[in-house]
Design an enzyme around this catalytic site. Sequence first.
Site, mmCIF file in Angstrom:
data_model
loop_
_atom_site.group_PDB
_atom_site.id
_atom_site.type_symbol
_atom_site.label_atom_id
_atom_site.label_comp_id
_atom_site.label_asym_id
_atom_site.label_seq_id
_atom_site.Cartn_x
_atom_site.Cartn_y
_atom_site.Cartn_z
ATOM 1 N N GLY A 79 0.821 -1.209 0.000
ATOM 2 C CA GLY A 79 0.000 0.000 0.000
ATOM 3 C C GLY A 79 0.856 1.260 0.000
ATOM 4 O O GLY A 79 1.592 1.540 -0.940
ATOM 5 N N GLY A 93 -5.755 0.541 2.177
ATOM 6 C CA GLY A 93 -6.572 1.705 2.503
ATOM 7 C C GLY A 93 -6.557 2.711 1.375
ATOM 8 O O GLY A 93 -5.631 2.773 0.569
ATOM 9 N N ASP A 108 -2.999 -13.344 -1.671
ATOM 10 C CA ASP A 108 -2.629 -11.937 -1.804
ATOM 11 C C ASP A 108 -1.159 -11.722 -1.409
ATOM 12 O O ASP A 108 -0.391 -11.082 -2.134
ATOM 13 C CB ASP A 108 -3.547 -11.077 -0.932
ATOM 14 C CG ASP A 108 -3.176 -9.613 -0.935
ATOM 15 O OD1 ASP A 108 -3.459 -8.929 -1.930
ATOM 16 O OD2 ASP A 108 -2.577 -9.143 0.059
ATOM 17 N N LYS A 168 2.455 -10.607 -3.701
ATOM 18 C CA LYS A 168 3.354 -9.523 -3.298
ATOM 19 C C LYS A 168 4.792 -10.015 -3.122
ATOM 20 O O LYS A 168 5.738 -9.335 -3.533
ATOM 21 C CB LYS A 168 2.834 -8.883 -2.010
ATOM 22 C CG LYS A 168 1.508 -8.157 -2.209
ATOM 23 C CD LYS A 168 0.885 -7.744 -0.884
ATOM 24 C CE LYS A 168 -0.459 -7.062 -1.088
ATOM 25 N NZ LYS A 168 -1.124 -6.746 0.186
ATOM 26 N N GLY A 188 -14.799 -3.859 7.503
ATOM 27 C CA GLY A 188 -14.386 -3.555 6.140
ATOM 28 C C GLY A 188 -12.952 -3.932 5.825
ATOM 29 O O GLY A 188 -12.423 -3.575 4.756
#
Length: 412
Positions: free
Chosen positions: A129, A298, A196, A200, A182
């Site tokens: 991120g 985010g 996931d 990466k 969430g």
Amino acid sequence: MKNVAVIGYGVVGSGTVELFEKNRESINHKVERECDIKYIVDLRDFPDSPFADRMIKDYNIVLEDDEIEVVVEVIGGINPAYTFTKQALERGKSVVTSNKELVANKGAELLKIAHEHNCNYLFEASVGGGIPIIRPLNKCLAGNEIEQISGILNGTTNFILTKMIREQLDFNAALKMAQELGYAEKDPTADVEGEDACRKICILGSLAYGKHIYPQSVHCSGISNVTLDDVAYAENAGYAIKLIGSVKPADGGRVSAIVCPRLVPKSNLLATVDGVYNAISVTGDGVGDVLFYGQGAGKLPTASAVVGDIIDCLKHKDRSLMISWEDCHEEGYVVDYKSVETSMYVRIIAENADELKPSISEMFGKLTYIERKNRPENELAFITPTIIESEIDANLAILSHSAQIGSKIRLL
């Protein structure tokens, strides 16, 4: 000059537009010319958006517009993202993305196309991120031989494990909380089963070692089988359980890569990373250990990395930045994880489990038995010495005739 197009107006896309517009004056100053977002491509309608006048549904408009220098692909998945990206690069338009699935599967090819057409394919936001890691690996740490990369690369799984450790919630209860907040998708498979994190670590390993590591060649296991019993044993022995992606060199120019839960010693900084935060530890032969820590997902943290890449592309118009790795389909480039040495935490269930200690010790040699509060008589936990994993499995196969193998988790 309106020279940027954003493809996808979801969480990351809207965050990118918001951050770019908020900081456009300083971005223009950094780029040393006027820049702006001209198009936002999405099949959905956003009539209440302050950017509704820039919304279009036809991607071909972006391709045909010579004013567009940078295409921001934030739709995710392989298709149509792959097609859109390839078409843009072949037109000499740089592409910025947060799409780890696409980079992990098609990165070598897309980087090659970018170099051939004197433009750039940048993906800082695809790993961690808002945490800077791609640039540091490619630039700041380029003088090092990278001895290992290990990291907590998925905030959802780290949140779940943190709740299990700190609040004694079982896996299902912690997952439900993550979904309600969430942090986890309705279908959490890609997160909780390690897919996931696998994408990466493949990107980081490809960059560090110069050859494409495909996700399908990397062993991947998730956290859905981790129990509160395992958490208790680990805690009592001075460890925290974390989902870790790791890659390091192996013999013969190959690499070892794996994603799995691990017992991390409390003395290791990765053990202290809680909640939705990510951390990536890089070991170089010159710099030693370096830790990159921050919010791994985010809206605005990810947008921060995307906008940074947009600025780089705008500053280096008609110039390809040096970031690449070779495509690699050679069999055995990623070594079989069973052939790698490891130490394993094992929990077994058997009637009068303590009576099995002599035979277990005979199998493994010097090992460590560990306890937890109110340990049942039919349960036993131990940590094996560091040996080749296939040998551990062979011993456990023999042990399974006398006991049920409840859990096995590698140590970091």
